[in-house]
Design an enzyme around this catalytic site. Structure first.
Site, PDB file in Angstrom:
ATOM      1  CE  LYS A  79    -125.375 120.714 -31.379  1.00 20.70           C
ATOM      2  NZ  LYS A  79    -124.913 120.991 -32.762  1.00 20.70           N
ATOM      3  CB  SER A 154    -121.944 118.531 -33.350  1.00 24.83           C
ATOM      4  OG  SER A 154    -122.698 119.677 -33.682  1.00 24.83           O
ATOM      5  CB  SER A 178    -123.663 120.155 -36.628  1.00 22.86           C
ATOM      6  OG  SER A 178    -122.298 119.877 -36.485  1.00 22.86           O
TER       7      SER A 178
END
Lengths: 492, 96
Positions: A79, A154, A178
């Site tokens: 990420k 996310s 997330s």
């Protein structure tokens, strides 16, 4: 070659060990696959093909020297809120569009040392604030199961990349769901470890009392393998905890006889779509049929969690994001306006609307005269929630419930509704507020879209969580179906 | 409780965000819709409850005060929007 890409991390690791494929060949195959699929999915912000080949060569040298460790030579992705030395780390924000960290996050360093091969940095909601990855400043990521739908957020890029076989595992971060929510939306496994289990050093901070890093993988076994590599006390993160690190693969026992599972009734209300509730209830029934002791429990404070979270998380974010001022790194706008003017212009230009909204809420909640009414109340509410979890865990070993109230929604569907989007996290947020470990495993499909079963454990009891998840995976037999996300027409 | 435009202007100033009244009005509507959801917290009996700042008690983490490795100056300045002579360059702060 394509069938190699759909293997699990554990399976491909065996092939590397047995020299059926070299790390360089595997990296090349993965990069070719990324070039083919990425135009549709758009999971990456910064692909790193050159770095991948270089790391693959180093991994192969270690394999040639006889090393046999599970991540050695395996393509993974990160990420884009995890700092990577020498590789752009943007947090999907314009304010960090050109930021190249001078150091690695601890988890990145750990994966490097384990010999993993980095294929790129993944899209996300800006600063990890959002539930659909639509708040990325750069582009939207699409769900491999239906390209018209969001991958969740996310960590949307992290989930989509695993589902589309562009990496065998990815790391995400989870502040209010997330990791687990996008894992559920994309049909992957996703674990938020206990707060303190994994060092956050080098994770760009959003809400520090809630943030946690964890793996997204194709199977529970793979999840245990990645978790093994990233846990541990880190002198750079004072909140990381000194604990004996078990081998999480020891949790992979296909047997849950006598394990007491609680079904929190509040997690089946709160707008949970009946078909989702049904799918999860069916899974719980199957777990019971193989020997789990199932009982209904109650966590009334869970219904207050969203309100508590949307005070605490913005408050912490308003403080954490104060560092983006146009002085030392990132975007600078309006230098001619003097130092205050420059900061105001830089921040207003560099942050997206959702981030600005949360900074304003947080600044307001912490400002003089309102602190007691909002922030303090929310912290007290958090205490009550934690106490209710503690008391429920006197009666049961783990909790089972849906990960999300609905399957993946359509791109654009909720983006303008401030509350509706946030409801996507209503079942995951309580776990962050209480600091507990939470796992999402695929448990079926509704209208052709994956549904996640959430397993919540006692603090630092990832072992039980993984054991329940692994047992479920063995009974569910969804692996073949999960291998071929429908939005890509097989493998693209 | 709902935020007014005046409170929005003040909060944006505290947060160092240069936003037009139009942007602030837009944000105000979104935030007030959320604030309505927060109202439910006000009804909880919380007077006797201790606040929780971390989910687990985190105490001071001490370490030996020893010199360790630091970033080389060049690396620290590499991302600077403007740097000169080993320093970050910022707009003039002190008036002549």
């Amino acid at each position: 070659m394509k069938e190699l890409l759909t293997l699990s991390l554990a399976e491909i690791s065996q092939k590397l060990h047995q020299r059926e494929i070299s790390a360089v060949e595997l990296a090349e195959a993965t990069l070719t696959h990324i070039s083919a699929v990425e135009p549709q999915v758009q999971a990456f912000l910064t692909p790193t093909p050159e770095l991948a080949l270089e790391m693959a060569q180093q991994a192969q040298a270690r394999l040639d020297a006889g090393e046999r460790t599970p991540l050695l030579g395996v393509p993974v992705a990160l990420k884009d809120n995890l700092c990577t030395a020498g590789v752009r780390t943007t947090c999907a924000s314009r304010i960090l569009h050109n930021f190249v960290p001078p150091y690695d996050a601890t988890v990145v360093k750990q994966l490097r040392e384990a010999g993993a091969v980095f294929v790129g940095k993944l899209n996300m909601d800006e600063f990890a604030m959002g539930s659909s990855t639509e708040f990325s400043a750069f582009h939207v990521t699409r769900n491999p199961w239906d390209l018209e739908r969001v991958p969740g957020g996310s960590s949307g890029g992290s989930a989509a990349a695993v589902a589309a076989h562009m990496a065998y595992a990815t790391l995400g971060s989870d502040t209010g769901g997330s990791i687990r929510q996008p894992a559920a939306f994309c049909g992957t496994v996703g674990l938020k470890p206990t707060y303190g289990r994994v060092s956050r050093y080098g994770l760009v901070a959003y809400a520090s009392s809630l943030d946690q890093i964890g793996p997204l993988t194709k199977t529970v076994e793979d999840c245990a393998i990645v978790l093994n590599a990233i846990v541990g006390k880190d002198p750079h993160d004072a909140t990381s905890v000194e604990l004996p690190a078990p081998d999480f693969r020891d949790a992979l026992i296909d047997d849950i006889k006598g394990i007491r599972l609680g079904v929190p009734k509040e997690f089946f209300a709160q707008g949970v779509q009946p078909e989702v509730a049904e799918t999860v209830q069916k899974a719980i029934g199957l777990l019971e049929s193989v020997g789990a002791e199932v009982q209904e429990v109650s966590l009334p404070m869970a219904e207050q969690s969203l309100a508590i979270y949307y005070i605490l998380a913005p408050a912490e974010c308003s403080s954490n994001l104060a560092r983006y001022d146009g002085v030392r790194y990132g975007l600078r706008v309006g230098a001619e306006k003097g130092h205050i003017g420059m900061m105001e212009a830089t921040r207003a230009t560099g942050f997206g609307k959702e981030v600005i909204q949360r900074i304003i809420i947080g600044t307001y909640a912490l400002s003089s005269g309102y602190y007691d009414a909002f922030y303090l109340k929310a912290q007290k509410g958090r205490t009550l929630l934690r106490q209710q979890f503690d008391s429920v865990f006197q009666q049961v070993d783990a909790l089972v419930c849906p990960t999300t109230p609905t399957p993946a929604f359509k791109i654009g569907e909720l983006v303008d509704d401030p509350l509706a989007m946030k409801l996507a996290d209503v079942l995951t947020i309580p776990v962050n507020l209480a600091g507990l470990p939470g796992l999402s495993v695929p448990c079926g499909f509704v209208d052709g879209l994956p549904v996640g079963l959430q397993i919540i454990g006692k603090p630092f009891d990832e072992m039980t969580v993984l054991r329940v998840g692994y047992t479920w995976e063995q009974i569910a037999c969804l692996q073949d179906e999960l291998r071929t996300p429908r939005g890509l027409g097989g493998l693209g | 409780m709902a935020l007014t435009l005046e409170q929005m202007r003040h909060t944006a100033k505290l947060a160092r965000l240069e936003l037009s009244d139009e942007q602030l009005t837009d944000l105000m509507h979104a935030i007030n819709a959320l604030m309505a959801h927060f109202e439910r917290l006000q009804a909880l009996p919380l007077d006797e409850v201790e606040p929780t700042s971390h989910s687990f008690p985190v105490y001071n983490a001490f370490r030996e005060d020893v010199v360790g490795a630091t970033l080389p100056r060049e690396a620290a300045l590499a991302n600077a929007p403007e740097a000169r002579d080993g320093l970050f360059i910022v707009p003039r702060i002190v008036e002549e």
